[in-house]
Each structure stands twice: as structure tokens, then as C-alpha cells.
Scaffold this motif. Structure first.
Motif, PDB file in Angstrom:
ATOM      1  N   MET A   1      17.387 -11.269 -12.317  1.00  0.00           N
ATOM      2  CA  MET A   1      16.270 -12.322 -12.318  1.00  0.00           C
ATOM      3  C   MET A   1      15.613 -12.542 -10.983  1.00  0.00           C
ATOM      4  SD  MET A   1      14.807 -13.857 -14.784  1.00  0.00           S
ATOM      5  CE  MET A   1      13.587 -15.227 -14.936  1.00  0.00           C
ATOM      6  N   LYS A   2      16.827 -12.684 -10.035  1.00  0.00           N
ATOM      7  CA  LYS A   2      16.594 -13.029  -8.499  1.00  0.00           C
ATOM      8  C   LYS A   2      15.856 -11.737  -7.981  1.00  0.00           C
ATOM      9  CE  LYS A   2      20.375 -16.210  -7.627  1.00  0.00           C
ATOM     10  NZ  LYS A   2      21.439 -16.368  -6.667  1.00  0.00           N
ATOM     11  N   GLU A   3      16.049 -10.621  -8.274  1.00  0.00           N
ATOM     12  CA  GLU A   3      15.471  -9.249  -7.802  1.00  0.00           C
ATOM     13  C   GLU A   3      14.100  -9.417  -8.341  1.00  0.00           C
ATOM     14  OE1 GLU A   3      17.727  -6.097  -8.776  1.00  0.00           O
ATOM     15  OE2 GLU A   3      19.428  -6.681  -7.497  1.00  0.00           O
ATOM     16  N   GLU A   4      13.677  -9.752  -9.622  1.00  0.00           N
ATOM     17  CA  GLU A   4      12.321  -9.656 -10.226  1.00  0.00           C
ATOM     18  C   GLU A   4      11.730 -10.761  -9.527  1.00  0.00           C
ATOM     19  OE1 GLU A   4      11.373 -10.436 -14.537  1.00  0.00           O
ATOM     20  OE2 GLU A   4      13.371  -9.085 -14.740  1.00  0.00           O
ATOM     21  N   LEU A   5      12.258 -11.997  -9.319  1.00  0.00           N
ATOM     22  CA  LEU A   5      11.555 -13.132  -8.541  1.00  0.00           C
ATOM     23  C   LEU A   5      11.139 -12.540  -7.017  1.00  0.00           C
ATOM     24  CD1 LEU A   5      10.324 -15.876  -9.037  1.00  0.00           C
ATOM     25  CD2 LEU A   5      12.716 -16.756  -7.712  1.00  0.00           C
ATOM     26  N   SER A   6      11.936 -11.934  -6.273  1.00  0.00           N
ATOM     27  CA  SER A   6      12.010 -11.416  -5.083  1.00  0.00           C
ATOM     28  C   SER A   6      10.846 -10.575  -5.077  1.00  0.00           C
ATOM     29  CB  SER A   6      13.241 -10.843  -4.570  1.00  0.00           C
ATOM     30  OG  SER A   6      12.885 -10.409  -3.123  1.00  0.00           O
ATOM     31  N   LEU A   7      10.746  -9.663  -6.062  1.00  0.00           N
ATOM     32  CA  LEU A   7       9.816  -8.252  -6.085  1.00  0.00           C
ATOM     33  C   LEU A   7       8.343  -9.176  -6.089  1.00  0.00           C
ATOM     34  CD1 LEU A   7       9.010  -5.424  -5.855  1.00  0.00           C
ATOM     35  CD2 LEU A   7       9.475  -5.149  -8.382  1.00  0.00           C
ATOM     36  N   ARG A   8       8.471 -10.003  -7.006  1.00  0.00           N
ATOM     37  CA  ARG A   8       7.157 -10.598  -7.386  1.00  0.00           C
ATOM     38  C   ARG A   8       6.501 -11.533  -6.271  1.00  0.00           C
ATOM     39  NH1 ARG A   8       7.522 -14.445 -12.558  1.00  0.00           N
ATOM     40  NH2 ARG A   8       8.042 -12.511 -13.342  1.00  0.00           N
ATOM     41  N   GLU A   9       7.464 -12.036  -5.401  1.00  0.00           N
ATOM     42  CA  GLU A   9       6.986 -12.650  -4.084  1.00  0.00           C
ATOM     43  C   GLU A   9       6.609 -11.822  -3.115  1.00  0.00           C
ATOM     44  OE1 GLU A   9      10.562 -14.875  -3.028  1.00  0.00           O
ATOM     45  OE2 GLU A   9      10.205 -16.452  -4.532  1.00  0.00           O
ATOM     46  N   ILE A  10       7.122 -10.614  -3.096  1.00  0.00           N
ATOM     47  CA  ILE A  10       6.595  -9.548  -2.086  1.00  0.00           C
ATOM     48  C   ILE A  10       5.160  -9.200  -2.515  1.00  0.00           C
ATOM     49  CG2 ILE A  10       7.112  -7.250  -0.896  1.00  0.00           C
ATOM     50  CD1 ILE A  10      10.095  -7.787  -1.544  1.00  0.00           C
ATOM     51  N   ILE A  11       5.097  -8.864  -3.822  1.00  0.00           N
ATOM     52  CA  ILE A  11       3.788  -8.283  -4.181  1.00  0.00           C
ATOM     53  C   ILE A  11       2.759  -9.390  -3.883  1.00  0.00           C
ATOM     54  CG2 ILE A  11       2.314  -7.628  -6.061  1.00  0.00           C
ATOM     55  CD1 ILE A  11       4.915  -6.393  -7.244  1.00  0.00           C
ATOM     56  N   LYS A  12       3.180 -10.420  -4.210  1.00  0.00           N
ATOM     57  CA  LYS A  12       2.158 -11.837  -4.022  1.00  0.00           C
ATOM     58  C   LYS A  12       1.864 -12.052  -2.544  1.00  0.00           C
ATOM     59  CE  LYS A  12       1.741 -16.831  -4.935  1.00  0.00           C
ATOM     60  NZ  LYS A  12       2.293 -17.815  -5.496  1.00  0.00           N
ATOM     61  N   GLY A  13       3.007 -11.748  -1.656  1.00  0.00           N
ATOM     62  CA  GLY A  13       2.648 -11.995  -0.419  1.00  0.00           C
ATOM     63  C   GLY A  13       1.666 -10.914   0.323  1.00  0.00           C
ATOM     64  N   VAL A  14       1.810  -9.578  -0.140  1.00  0.00           N
ATOM     65  CA  VAL A  14       1.032  -8.483   0.181  1.00  0.00           C
ATOM     66  C   VAL A  14      -0.323  -8.875  -0.273  1.00  0.00           C
ATOM     67  CG1 VAL A  14       0.463  -6.066  -0.068  1.00  0.00           C
ATOM     68  CG2 VAL A  14       2.885  -6.721   0.166  1.00  0.00           C
ATOM     69  N   ILE A  15      -0.576  -9.171  -1.406  1.00  0.00           N
ATOM     70  CA  ILE A  15      -2.090  -9.496  -1.910  1.00  0.00           C
ATOM     71  C   ILE A  15      -2.600 -10.730  -1.192  1.00  0.00           C
ATOM     72  CG2 ILE A  15      -3.168 -10.255  -3.878  1.00  0.00           C
ATOM     73  CD1 ILE A  15      -1.116  -8.931  -5.703  1.00  0.00           C
ATOM     74  N   VAL A  16      -1.775 -11.884  -1.068  1.00  0.00           N
ATOM     75  CA  VAL A  16      -2.317 -12.933  -0.086  1.00  0.00           C
ATOM     76  C   VAL A  16      -2.624 -12.314   1.275  1.00  0.00           C
ATOM     77  CG1 VAL A  16      -1.799 -15.225   0.975  1.00  0.00           C
ATOM     78  CG2 VAL A  16      -1.079 -14.704  -1.257  1.00  0.00           C
ATOM     79  N   PHE A  17      -1.857 -11.619   1.895  1.00  0.00           N
ATOM     80  CA  PHE A  17      -2.157 -11.136   3.133  1.00  0.00           C
ATOM     81  C   PHE A  17      -3.397 -10.130   3.340  1.00  0.00           C
ATOM     82  CE2 PHE A  17      -1.768  -7.290   6.069  1.00  0.00           C
ATOM     83  CZ  PHE A  17      -1.627  -7.839   7.154  1.00  0.00           C
ATOM     84  N   PHE A  18      -3.626  -9.266   2.333  1.00  0.00           N
ATOM     85  CA  PHE A  18      -5.013  -8.638   2.281  1.00  0.00           C
ATOM     86  C   PHE A  18      -6.273  -9.498   2.097  1.00  0.00           C
ATOM     87  CE2 PHE A  18      -2.092  -4.831   1.975  1.00  0.00           C
ATOM     88  CZ  PHE A  18      -2.772  -3.869   2.746  1.00  0.00           C
ATOM     89  N   ILE A  19      -5.837 -10.625   1.150  1.00  0.00           N
ATOM     90  CA  ILE A  19      -7.108 -11.394   0.829  1.00  0.00           C
ATOM     91  C   ILE A  19      -7.393 -12.416   2.172  1.00  0.00           C
ATOM     92  CG2 ILE A  19      -7.680 -13.608  -0.395  1.00  0.00           C
ATOM     93  CD1 ILE A  19      -6.226 -12.270  -2.976  1.00  0.00           C
ATOM     94  N   LYS A  20      -6.509 -12.674   2.769  1.00  0.00           N
ATOM     95  CA  LYS A  20      -6.498 -13.399   4.031  1.00  0.00           C
ATOM     96  C   LYS A  20      -6.905 -12.815   5.188  1.00  0.00           C
ATOM     97  CE  LYS A  20      -4.244 -16.773   7.231  1.00  0.00           C
ATOM     98  NZ  LYS A  20      -2.581 -17.087   7.344  1.00  0.00           N
ATOM     99  N   PHE A  21      -6.639 -11.542   5.214  1.00  0.00           N
ATOM    100  CA  PHE A  21      -7.237 -10.606   6.660  1.00  0.00           C
ATOM    101  C   PHE A  21      -8.111  -9.659   6.029  1.00  0.00           C
ATOM    102  CE2 PHE A  21      -3.310 -12.398   7.943  1.00  0.00           C
ATOM    103  CZ  PHE A  21      -3.580 -13.053   9.028  1.00  0.00           C
ATOM    104  N   ARG A  22      -8.936  -9.651   4.861  1.00  0.00           N
ATOM    105  CA  ARG A  22      -9.721  -8.676   4.486  1.00  0.00           C
ATOM    106  C   ARG A  22     -11.031  -8.384   5.479  1.00  0.00           C
ATOM    107  NH1 ARG A  22     -10.444 -13.374   1.680  1.00  0.00           N
ATOM    108  NH2 ARG A  22     -12.869 -14.040   1.560  1.00  0.00           N
ATOM    109  N   ILE A  23     -11.344  -9.362   5.931  1.00  0.00           N
ATOM    110  CA  ILE A  23     -12.551  -9.239   6.842  1.00  0.00           C
ATOM    111  C   ILE A  23     -12.156  -8.373   7.872  1.00  0.00           C
ATOM    112  CG2 ILE A  23     -14.386 -10.343   8.227  1.00  0.00           C
ATOM    113  CD1 ILE A  23     -14.308 -12.598   6.296  1.00  0.00           C
ATOM    114  N   LEU A  24     -11.136  -8.844   8.544  1.00  0.00           N
ATOM    115  CA  LEU A  24     -10.388  -8.105   9.867  1.00  0.00           C
ATOM    116  C   LEU A  24     -10.247  -6.466   9.769  1.00  0.00           C
ATOM    117  CD1 LEU A  24      -9.516  -8.153  12.752  1.00  0.00           C
ATOM    118  CD2 LEU A  24      -7.357  -8.885  11.797  1.00  0.00           C
ATOM    119  N   ILE A  25      -9.541  -6.439   8.461  1.00  0.00           N
ATOM    120  CA  ILE A  25      -8.983  -4.966   8.025  1.00  0.00           C
ATOM    121  C   ILE A  25     -10.282  -4.120   7.652  1.00  0.00           C
ATOM    122  CG2 ILE A  25      -7.932  -3.609   6.393  1.00  0.00           C
ATOM    123  CD1 ILE A  25      -5.883  -5.966   6.128  1.00  0.00           C
TER     124      ILE A  25
END
Length: 283
Positions: A1-25
């Protein structure tokens, strides 16, 4: 369950990262890609062309090779040695070897040769007496001069020239000796005092193949082979010369794709540095 949550957080973090820095990228990726494409568009174009050639050097050397009709290794090596001078940009040497102007020599971007192979029913490759010459030039009007230069390059080579002269000399002697032998055999055949019937020949059939055995015909065929070789075998012969392409190539698509990937990766690295710097400032 923790692994699932951790993977979900990683994916969420990556998506947030690309959204936040989309203009720069996006900006850095487009800037890098457009810059490379613009550079390729502005740089001088080049023209690619191919010729099919053959050489009689191995026949001049009288090298017996049961696996090959004509060995083309020496001819291929001679052309590829030119590429070494082109690579060093020693165009004075190239111009001298090909007997062309320095301007024509400077136009050569690349020149190399490769063996042409044939495949049997088992998909096994075998050498043929032909090879391909690949030429890339900056000015397509110089292609014919370079083609003529290659003929000069081979014929003026001291080793090739000596082998060719010796081949012609010995071949003429063989033809003369064969012609004399044919005349002698004909005289024997028509001589009334001869006890040998030279007009006899054997014809036999096996597997629908008819063979004729006759000494005079055999000598005539040998003479024909020598005459054909003498006429067709040269230091270098173009089976199909270089064409003159009218559409230049710039490699925009390949380099543009490569630039897009590199620019995208650099943009991500820059975005990561910016994110780390922002977190350090907040702390």
C-alpha cells in the motif's frame, strides 16, 4: 500500500513539475531546435550522388582467385585513401591526385567506395566485380570534373599504370601466339599429307546441355576472351557514372530531431536546477 502511495506521489510530483516549469521547458526546447534548424538552413547545401564502377587491377596483376571474378579491394582502397586527404582538408593534394582545380577539390565533402555484394538462395553474400562510389559535393556542377579526375587518378598511379602496360603487352603476345596456333592447325587440317582429321568434333548431350569439343574453336574462344578483356578491362571503368542531382540535402530532419531531444533534456536539467534553487531560497 505504501509502495502504491509512493509511486502515486512520484507520478504526481513529475506532473506538477512539468506543469510548473512548462513555459521554461517548452521555450528552451523550441529555442534549441529552431536554432539548429536555422543554422542548417543557412549553411551551404551539399549534393549526394552514387556511381557504379569496376576495375581490372586484379587481372593486370594476374592474381588467381577462384572465389572472385575480379577482386576490387585495391580499387576500393585507392578511392578510400582520397577520403583521408579530404578529411584532413588537404585539398591541394586532392586537386593534384585528381588533376582538377583547387576550387573543384574544395567542393568535395565526402568520397568513399564500397563493394557490391550478391546474395545466393541461402542469403549468403558473395563479392561481385563491381563497387559503388559515394560522392558528396558542395557544388553539383563540379561532379563531372571529379568523375574525370577519378579516371586520371587511376591511370596515373605508377603501380596501376605499370601493371596495365604489362597486361597489354603480355595479352598481345598471347593473342598473337593463339592466332599462330589457329593458323597452324588450319594448315594441318587442309593438308593432304596429314593423317590427322582436325575437322572431327564431338557433340554429346547430357541434361539438355550440348557441348562441342574442337581445338580450333577452343583457341578462337580463348582469343575472343583475351580481346574482350583487353578492350573492356581498364584501371577504372564507370558502369554507371555519377548523376547530377538538382535537389540539395541539408540534413535538417535528422539534425532537427536530434536537436529537439538534446534541447528537451537540457531544458529539464535547467528546470531541475531552478526548482532546487527555489527550494534553497525558501529554506
Amino acid at each position: 500500500m505504501k509502495e502504491e502511495l509512493s509511486l502515486r506521489e512520484i507520478i504526481k510530483g513529475v506532473i506538477v513539475f512539468f506543469i510548473k516549469f512548462r513555459i521554461l521547458i517548452v521555450s528552451l526546447t523550441l529555442l534549441g531546435t529552431i536554432s539548429v534548424i536555422a543554422f542548417q538552413k543557412l549553411r551551404p547545401a551539399y549534393y549526394n550522388t552514387t556511381a557504379i564502377a569496376t576495375s581490372g587491377i586484379s587481372a593486370f596483376e594476374r592474381i588467381e582467385d577462384t572465389d572472385e571474378v575480379l577482386n576490387q579491394r585495391t580499387a576500393i582502397n585507392l578511392i578510400n585513401n582520397l577520403q583521408l586527404d579530404v578529411k584532413k582538408q588537404d585539398f591541394v593534394v586532392v586537386a593534384d591526385k585528381l588533376n582538377i582545380s583547387l576550387e573543384n577539390a574544395r567542393s568535395i565533402r565526402n568520397i568513399n567506395a564500397e563493394q557490391i555484394f550478391r546474395k545466393d538462395q541461402d542469403n549468403k553474400e558473395f563479392n561481385t566485380p563491381k563497387f559503388e562510389i559515394f560522392l558528396s559535393v558542395k557544388d553539383n556542377t563540379f561532379i563531372k570534373f571529379i568523375e574525370e579526375g577519378l579516371l586520371y587518378y587511376f591511370s596515373s598511379n605508377p603501380y596501376v599504370s605499370n601493371c596495365y602496360d604489362l597486361f597489354l603487352s603480355t595479352n598481345n603476345k598471347e593473342k598473337a601466339a593463339t592466332e599462330q596456333e589457329i593458323d597452324d592447325l588450319r594448315n594441318i587440317r587442309i593438308s593432304k599429307d596429314s593423317e590427322i582429321d582436325m575437322s572431327l568434333f564431338n557433340v554429346y548431350s547430357k541434361n539438355d546441355i550440348t557441348k562441342v569439343q574442337n581445338q580450333i574453336i577452343g583457341l578462337i574462344q580463348l582469343k575472343s576472351i583475351n580481346s574482350t578483356n583487353q578492350e573492356l578491362l581498364k584501371p577504372l571503368v564507370f558502369v554507371q557514372g555519377f548523376t547530377t542531382p538538382q535537389v540539395p540535402e541539408r540534413g535538417v530532419l535528422i539534425l532537427g530531431s536530434f536537436a529537439f531531444i538534446i534541447s528537451f533534456l537540457i531544458a529539464i536539467l535547467v528546470a531541475i536546477f531552478v526548482k532546487v534553487k527555489q527550494e534553497l531560497i525558501i529554506k
